[in-house]
Structure formats: structure tokens, C-alpha cells
Design an enzyme around this catalytic site. Sequence first.
Site, short mmCIF file in Angstrom:
data_model
loop_
_atom_site.label_atom_id
_atom_site.label_comp_id
_atom_site.label_asym_id
_atom_site.label_seq_id
_atom_site.Cartn_x
_atom_site.Cartn_y
_atom_site.Cartn_z
N ARG A 184 46.59 18.58 -11.16
CA ARG A 184 45.57 19.04 -10.22
C ARG A 184 44.37 19.68 -10.93
NH1 ARG A 184 47.76 19.99 -4.92
NH2 ARG A 184 46.41 21.79 -4.63
N TRP A 219 42.41 27.42 -11.30
CA TRP A 219 41.15 26.82 -11.73
C TRP A 219 40.06 27.82 -11.39
CZ3 TRP A 219 36.53 24.73 -9.66
CH2 TRP A 219 35.88 23.80 -10.47
N GLU A 267 30.58 3.96 -8.48
CA GLU A 267 31.93 4.33 -8.89
C GLU A 267 32.12 4.14 -10.40
OE1 GLU A 267 35.94 5.55 -8.73
OE2 GLU A 267 34.15 5.96 -7.53
N LYS A 281 33.06 7.11 -13.08
CA LYS A 281 34.19 7.06 -14.02
C LYS A 281 33.72 7.31 -15.45
CE LYS A 281 37.25 6.90 -11.31
NZ LYS A 281 36.30 7.50 -10.45
N LYS A 330 42.02 17.39 -9.67
CA LYS A 330 42.39 16.26 -8.83
C LYS A 330 42.16 16.55 -7.35
CE LYS A 330 44.19 12.17 -8.34
NZ LYS A 330 43.46 11.00 -8.89
#
Length: 594
Positions: free
Chosen positions: A27, A77, A477, A481, A589
Amino acid sequence: MCGIIACRTQAPAIDYLLTALRRLEYRGYDSAGVAVRTTTGDVVRFRTVGHVEALNRSVAGWTGPELDGTGIGHTRWATHGPATEGNAHPHSDCGGRISLVHNGIIENAVQLRHALALSGHHFTSDVDSEVLCHLIEDQLAVSGDLPDAVQAALTPLEGSWALAVLEKRTGRIVVAARRSPLLIAHSAHGAFATSDIAAVTDWVDHFTVLEDDDVVELTGAAAPARSGPRHPNAVARCPWRSGDVELNGYVDHMAKEIDEQPAAAARVLDELGDRVADGSLWRELGCAPFDRVHVIGCGTSLNAGQVVANLMRRVGGVPVRVTVASEAGAEIAEAGTLCLAISQSGETADVLRAVDGLEPGDPVLAITNNAHSTLARRAAGFITCSAGPEVGVAATKTFVCQVIAGTAVALSALVDSDRMTRSTAAQLVDELRRMPDRLAAAATVSKCLIPPIAEEVSSSSGFVFISKGNGLPYAAEGALKLKELTYRWTECCPAGELKHGPLALIGDGTPVVVVDNGDPKMASSIAEVATRGGRIISVGNTEGCTIPLPTNLNAPWGPLESVLPMQILARTIGLILGCNVDKPRNLAKSVTVD
């Protein structure tokens, strides 16, 4: 983003806590900690900056009393305050009577902190979560009962929370939730509470998701003692086991999840495909008829939403607008609008806030990878994209599955509303069923052709991605990435916009990734780049593409196969540069804060 685990177990709790925290690492986090009760009735806290492995070493060095079966843990976080040991959870009150872990944001923490400090409370961290400890401390002095104290302490709060509170003297654990995910589960191993089923999936078979404003004591009983609303909570079966997220011979999770995309696509089509062409998939959702659609999402989910929007405009003639969720509050509501909310985790804070801000009665359709998420529970209807567990922070198979699931429900809605004939929808579903094989072929081609290209361009400081029409979401996209995995600057723009600014970025050797969807005007844009020395990397099914793909250029959802080479390009460059492609810096995540 943060992860919570709390447990009451027969075996030492620390073993469960550390294992659970390792399963929550995907995460994203920058510090971790646990608070565990000892057999002498004390509570010991271990907190570290960095990975759970550092916490494990700290625990291994413990020489005090034996640790028992009660404890809480957290991965943090940083939002309020930097990543330091003092800011790591669990936090405690002035007298050390309670320890607390918290996910979410306390929006009025500054005012509450000031009032508590004036009344004599001493703060040891910069985080908003510590306010909760002192509020509970005050309420315990009044009632002496932990569940009642937690319930009362939550009353003045504004914001969101999922929390677990451990009381030293009694060993009681109380958990509570509002607008932040928390679930409880019981098994022969013990009683557990966690923000993510991934943490405990090997120890439990079923779980219950807490509703907003639940305050529950974690006991050995399967039926929890609850303060507050007395409504039943739905019990769900755990969808997977930890073995589903093992590397199984791969060097990283991203490589594994890239390869899982054809099977994931086939799974979604098997689940949804037979209910598309007759409109039954849409009817089963129970959503109201609509005149227009408003798509909201963030990051990868927003790109997937743009694909669905393009399809509904192109083949259904439906007016669609697409808004990044964090800016949705500025939108003007229109009657007859269906909100399509997309979130991989179903816990994305910006998406949930956008949904909360809709006018009462506005229908919401959710696409998420978590059927038991907050978004799925708030929506009038939801579709699970059935991607399975995805450990890599940079989404791969969830994007592909969101596109396919979104396409399926869009086509079904168009049939049911007489905007498309059943025969046309059936033909499109047949075409969509070819997607798994085409994704597999694209992966095979890309693995052969991408590595030398990646070596050539890995030293570049920036990249440009271009496309037109239904290829644009895929270019966006691909750019996302690459920036996530390589920390290189990327710019994505419509090919026609090059000459209105971005062309200034093109020089000798500048890598320009072209998602070629067959638009006849693409050739002139490519020529503009080539004339200025740009290094063209084109993916598509037109003559001369650098990475030739088995794409149907007439498919209304666009060149979905193009994401495979761009994912592989980003991962390969990231590895060349020494980056952690599973856990990019500064990212998480599940983004559960605004």
C-alpha cells in the site's frame, strides 16, 4: 495508504502483527510500529522509520517480559508531519494508558490540539492522530469504560478515521470507523481488525466490514459488542489467499502482473460477457435511466474512465464529461446524469469525496476491484473488475480490467436504452472476447523488441507521449507508468497539440512514444517529430510501427493492446535506472487521504 492491524490471539500477537504488516507493505508507507501487551500487564511500543524489516529487527532485540496475544500495528505514509520515529504509530496518551493507530484525516485537529494543550495535555508528535489519544484519555477519566470513552471522543471530530485503541490495564481493544475502511474477522486463530483483508487472509475465511460510525470491541466472540448504530453488517468471504501474491519465480510483482493480464481479461469477460448484448448486465445493476454520464476517477482509473467515455460518445451518442475526482466539486450538476465512479481500491479519498458531493438522488455506478469497499457500498450499483490482487503500486492488470468491465457495462446500458441494437452489441462482445489472445501476443512481441529500445533511451531526461482520439487515454496511461517507475519527466498531449507548445521540447534523440490508432492525421504529427530529430517509438497496427500490435483499429474502445509495450518499456527503463518498480517513491497503492 496507511495500514492497520489489531488482534487478540492465543499465540503471540507479535507474530501475527509483523506478518500482517508485511502483507500491507504494497500500500506504500514510510514508517511502521506496533504496540503489544506483555504477560506482566504492560504495553511495549516498537516504532521504526523505513520498512517492516527494520521493525522486525527492533522486536527481535526485545529482552523484556514475554509478549502476549494482544496488540495493534500500523504502517504510515506521512501526511501530517515528516517520517520520523516520533511521528510513527502507535501513539499514546499522557499517562500511557492507551495506545492508538489511526488511518484518515482529522480535519479539525489544529483546534482540538490547541484546546487539549491548554488543558494540560502534552503532545510528543506532529501528527493529527495523537489528538485522538488525548480525547480518549479525557473521556476515560469520566466513564472508565473504553468503548464509551472512544464513542464520546469521536463526537467532536471532523474528518475520517479507521482506528484501533489498546488499553494497557485491561487489554481491551476497541475499533471504530468513519469514511475509512476497517473490517473485523474471527477464526480459530483469534479475533482480527484490519484496514485490508490482505493482512489476515490466511487466518480467516469470512470478514465483516464496519459501517460509518461503528464502534466495536474486538473480542473472542464472532458477534462483536457494538456501541452506536445497531444495524447488522454484511459478512463476506475472503476472496483470495496470500499465495495469490507470491512472486512464483518472477523477479518483481510488476513483471508477474503484466503477464497476468490476458488471464485477467478472460476472467472479466467470462463473468460479464454473456449479459452484455441483451442488456441484462445493466438491468441487474438497478441504476436509473440516464441522459448523460459524468466520469470521475484519479490517475490510472481516470484514464480507464476516459476510454469508457470515448466509447459511449462514439457508439452511443451519449454526452459524457470526464473530471479528475479532486476537482469534481467545481462541476455543475445536470439533471439525468449518471455518475460513473472508478477506483481500483474503492477507497480513493478524492473519489469518495466527489461522490459525497453529488446532489441527493444522483445515481452512482462504481467500477472497483474490491466488492466490499466503501465506494461499492455507497454506489447504487457496482461492477467488480475482477483483476485479483495487484501488489505493484503502478497499476497494470487493474487498468485492463477496468477498461473491459467499463466497456461491458456501457454496451449493456446502450442496449437497454435502445441506443444500440443487440446484434451490434453481440458483434462488439465477440470482438472483445479476442482481447486476451491479443494481449498475450502484444506481450510476446514487446518482450522481444522493447529491451534494446529501453537501453537506448534510458539516459533521456524526458519523454513525450502522443496520440489522437481513442488512443489518447492509452498514451496518458503510458506516460503515467513511465513517470511512476523511472522518475523521468513525461508529457502526454494530443498529437495535434504538438505545434501549440510541446514541440519546443523535441530535440535530437528526444523519445516520443506514439500510440498509433490509425488516424490518418497521425502521419503528419510523426513527421513533425522526425524533422526535429525526435526518437519515435510507435505502437500500433499501422505500417512501419516500431512495436507492431494485433489491434483492431475499428474497435470503439481503442488500442487497449498498446498498454502492454508501454508497461514493459516503463518497467525495463526503471530496472536499468535501479528503481524499485514495485514500490515507486512517494506513491501508495491505495490513496486514502485527500
